[in-house]
Design an enzyme around this catalytic site. Structure first.
Site, mmCIF file in Angstrom:
data_model
loop_
_atom_site.group_PDB
_atom_site.id
_atom_site.type_symbol
_atom_site.label_atom_id
_atom_site.label_comp_id
_atom_site.label_asym_id
_atom_site.label_seq_id
_atom_site.Cartn_x
_atom_site.Cartn_y
_atom_site.Cartn_z
ATOM 1 N N THR A 36 13.470 5.037 10.551
ATOM 2 C CA THR A 36 14.372 3.912 10.802
ATOM 3 C C THR A 36 13.852 2.665 10.109
ATOM 4 O O THR A 36 12.665 2.338 10.202
ATOM 5 C CB THR A 36 14.477 3.667 12.323
ATOM 6 O OG1 THR A 36 15.064 4.839 12.906
ATOM 7 C CG2 THR A 36 15.331 2.451 12.636
ATOM 8 N N SER A 59 5.481 -6.903 -2.111
ATOM 9 C CA SER A 59 4.996 -7.100 -0.746
ATOM 10 C C SER A 59 5.519 -8.432 -0.235
ATOM 11 O O SER A 59 5.299 -9.471 -0.857
ATOM 12 C CB SER A 59 3.469 -7.118 -0.773
ATOM 13 O OG SER A 59 2.984 -7.711 0.409
ATOM 14 N N THR A 95 0.834 -1.200 0.000
ATOM 15 C CA THR A 95 0.000 0.000 0.000
ATOM 16 C C THR A 95 0.871 1.254 0.000
ATOM 17 O O THR A 95 0.649 2.182 -0.790
ATOM 18 C CB THR A 95 -0.945 -0.004 1.219
ATOM 19 O OG1 THR A 95 -1.938 -1.018 1.007
ATOM 20 C CG2 THR A 95 -1.647 1.336 1.391
ATOM 21 N N HIS A 118 4.773 -10.303 2.476
ATOM 22 C CA HIS A 118 3.905 -11.343 3.050
ATOM 23 C C HIS A 118 3.132 -12.102 1.981
ATOM 24 O O HIS A 118 2.465 -13.088 2.274
ATOM 25 C CB HIS A 118 2.971 -10.757 4.116
ATOM 26 C CG HIS A 118 1.801 -9.993 3.607
ATOM 27 N ND1 HIS A 118 0.592 -10.581 3.343
ATOM 28 C CD2 HIS A 118 1.638 -8.684 3.305
ATOM 29 C CE1 HIS A 118 -0.268 -9.671 2.921
ATOM 30 N NE2 HIS A 118 0.348 -8.509 2.888
ATOM 31 N N CYS A 123 -21.958 -9.217 0.241
ATOM 32 C CA CYS A 123 -22.328 -9.611 1.598
ATOM 33 C C CYS A 123 -21.116 -9.911 2.474
ATOM 34 O O CYS A 123 -21.197 -9.842 3.692
ATOM 35 C CB CYS A 123 -23.217 -10.839 1.561
ATOM 36 S SG CYS A 123 -24.728 -10.569 0.660
HETATM 37 S S1 FES Z 1 -25.373 -8.874 3.630
HETATM 38 FE FE1 FES Z 1 -26.354 -9.550 1.912
HETATM 39 S S2 FES Z 1 -27.919 -10.762 2.887
HETATM 40 FE FE2 FES Z 1 -26.827 -10.135 4.556
#
Ligand code: FES
Lengths: 400, 127
Positions: free
Chosen positions: A237, A199, A73, A201, A325
């Site tokens: 540093t 990076s 980043t 990691h 989600c």
């Molecule tokens: S976040 Fe999409 S149904 Fe819960």
């Protein structure tokens, strides 16, 4: 229970040899390279120089062209903002729409201060057309930034062609090699990069350490005010244990990564074919051939991504998803849930029933891991579909 | 049990959802969706003597959405129509031991689904 880590694109375990190399630099060789008149400082300085040599060799650079940072980043921010600050009158930057947020968001303050940006579209496989880069370059273009490989969909960009075009037109070329370095060959000359992000990691080194390759003669302004560490590009540093660890990881990758890739590519193929054969309405994402070894990404209809990951986790399989989600469970309201911009860019519908999954294997995964995933995933998908109203409707439509 | 980001109660309902399915000749069906994440819940209710005698659901969505749907069906069974209508998303999420802030809207979907199913019932059974 199985314990299968298929999320190497988010991070990798630190190789035990790396940990061993780092340990003396905490309690024993704790000197500051800037205070190198005494023995401990001298030891630190010599270790720093040696580490710089290892990381440089990993990408075909000169040691003086490697600047250590806190990670990718910071390296991406330094590449974009540092180049912009170092520019006299070129005020135009070109990036692809599938870049990491540390590239895309670094453009926001630049736009506010009068820079113009062109964000290139990608095709259905997630690739930038080098010709689009050619067309987008203007007389005042300062920099082109296109990543080497995409974490989420595994696609490898035609960086050498893009680098050549940028070079011909006298424009700087930055590539973010976070997902690729240590896994596939990364060579600053072959790519034609002026700036390249690394990076640790992501290739079995520690977190909190990365680097940027800065081609000799590139105008780049430092972003931190302070001392003269890292050739003046990065005050503060040095994280000596981290740098030593990154170098150890680079040495291991130079010696072994061809072997890893030779093993992971067929395992990825096996997983791909197995999924294709066992799960209907599954769509792979990313380029079918030009992709990271051991990286398999896809979305399935009528099963949501977060639910897929939760059920996979219950079977000991840890993977990632770009579904809205599952995007930001520590956010504050639903506005914080956004489907991945990469999936949108390649045309995966975000408003219908999609569950995206990214499986990314690492050097320690085996054929047995692939077999386990293939043995549990079809049932997980069916289970979620059985619960989904959209699946019911779909089946009625099919007359089944 | 590996719970990930959720409470044990949420995971328990997610792993063993109650009342999944559909009711043939349901007295009311409610379908609500969440355009933000493409999620959808369909709730079927059976009403006898002014009470919800059975409830079943199908949900496309995250762990919180599935757990909320499951919990909701448990909560409305045996309730009068007015009582079922009065159930709030907070009651659903409280019963689940709480949800992450970003997942509150998934329990809202459950609340809206009961209202939609009971509206459908009232429409089909006027008076
Ligand atoms: S976040 Fe999409 S149904 Fe819960």
């Amino acid at each position: 229970m199985a314990h299968i880590f298929f999320d190497h694109i988010s991070t990798t375990p630190v190789d035990p040899r790396v940990i061993e190399a780092m340990l003396p630099y905490f309690g024993e060789k704790y000197g500051n390279p800037a205070s190198h008149i005494h023995d401990l400082g001298q030891t630190a300085l010599r270790s720093l120089d040696a580490a710089r040599g290892s990381v440089a060799r990993m990408v075909g650079a000169q040691p003086g062209e490697i600047v250590f940072t806190s990670g990718a980043t910071e390296a991406n921010n330094l590449a974009i903002k540092g180049a912009a600050a170092g520019s006299k009158d070129r005020r135009h930057i070109i990036v692809s729409e599938v870049e990491h947020f540390s590239v895309l968001n670094a453009l926001l303050p630049l736009r506010a201060s009068g820079f113009e940006t062109t964000v290139l579209h990608v095709d259905h496989d997630g690739r930038v057309d080098p010709d689009d880069v050619r067309k987008a370059i203007r007389p005042d273009t300062l920099l082109v930034s296109v990543m080497h490989a995409n974490a989420e969909i595994g696609t490898i960009q035609p960086v050498s062609e893009i680098g050549r075009i940028a070079r011909e037109r006298g424009v700087l070329f930055h590539t973010d090699a976070t997902a690729s370095a240590g896994h596939i060959p990364v060579d600053v000359e072959a790519i034609g990069a002026d700036l390249l992000t690394l990076s640790a990691h992501n290739f079995y080194g520690p977190k909190g350490i990365g680097a940027i390759y800065v081609r000799k003669g590139t105008r780049l302004e430092s972003m931190l005010d302070g001392g003269f560490q890292e050739g003046g590009y990065r005050a503060g540093t040095e994280n000596v244990p981290g740098i030593v660890g990154m170098a150890a990881a680079a040495e291991i990758a130079m010696a072994e990564s061809v072997g890893w890739a030779d093993r992971l590519a067929p395992l990825g193929r096996q997983l791909w074919d197995g999924l294709e054969a066992s799960i209907p309405l599954l769509h792979f994402t990313g380029h079918p051939k030009e992709r990271l070894p051991g990286h398999v990404s896809f979305w399935v209809e009528h099963a949501e991504g977060e639910s897929l990951l939760l059920l996979l986790n219950m079977q000991g399989v840890m993977a990632a998803s770009g579904s809205a989600c599952s995007s930001n469970l520590r956010g504050h309201d639903e506005e914080d849930l956004v489907a991945s911009t990469v999936l949108k860019a390649i045309g995966v519908p975000s408003d219908i029933c999609t569950g995206s999954v990214t499986f990314s294997m690492g050097k320690d995964n085996t054929g047995a891991d692939v077999a386990h995933v293939l043995s549990v995933l079809p049932a997980i998908v069916s289970r979620l579909r059985e619960m989904s109203p959209t699946w019911l409707d779909y089946q009625k439509q099919q007359g089944g | 049990m590996a719970a990930g980001p959720y409470s044990e109660k949420v995971m328990e309902h997610f792993m063993n959802p109650r009342n999944v399915g559909e009711i043939e000749n349901a007295d009311g069906v409610g379908e609500v969706g969440n355009p933000a994440c493409g999620d959808m819940m369909r709730l079927y209710v059976k009403v006898e003597a002014g009470k919800v005698s059975d409830a079943k659901f199908r949900t496309f969505g995250c762990g919180a959405a599935i757990a909320s749907s499951s919990m909701l069906t448990e909560m409305i069974k045996g309730k009068t129509i007015d009582e079922a209508r009065a159930i709030t998303n907070t009651q659903v999420s409280d019963a689940l031991g709480g949800l992450p802030e970003v997942k509150i809207h998934c329990s809202v979907m459950a609340e809206e689904a009961v209202k939609a199913a009971l509206d459908d019932y009232s429409k089909k059974h006027p008076g």
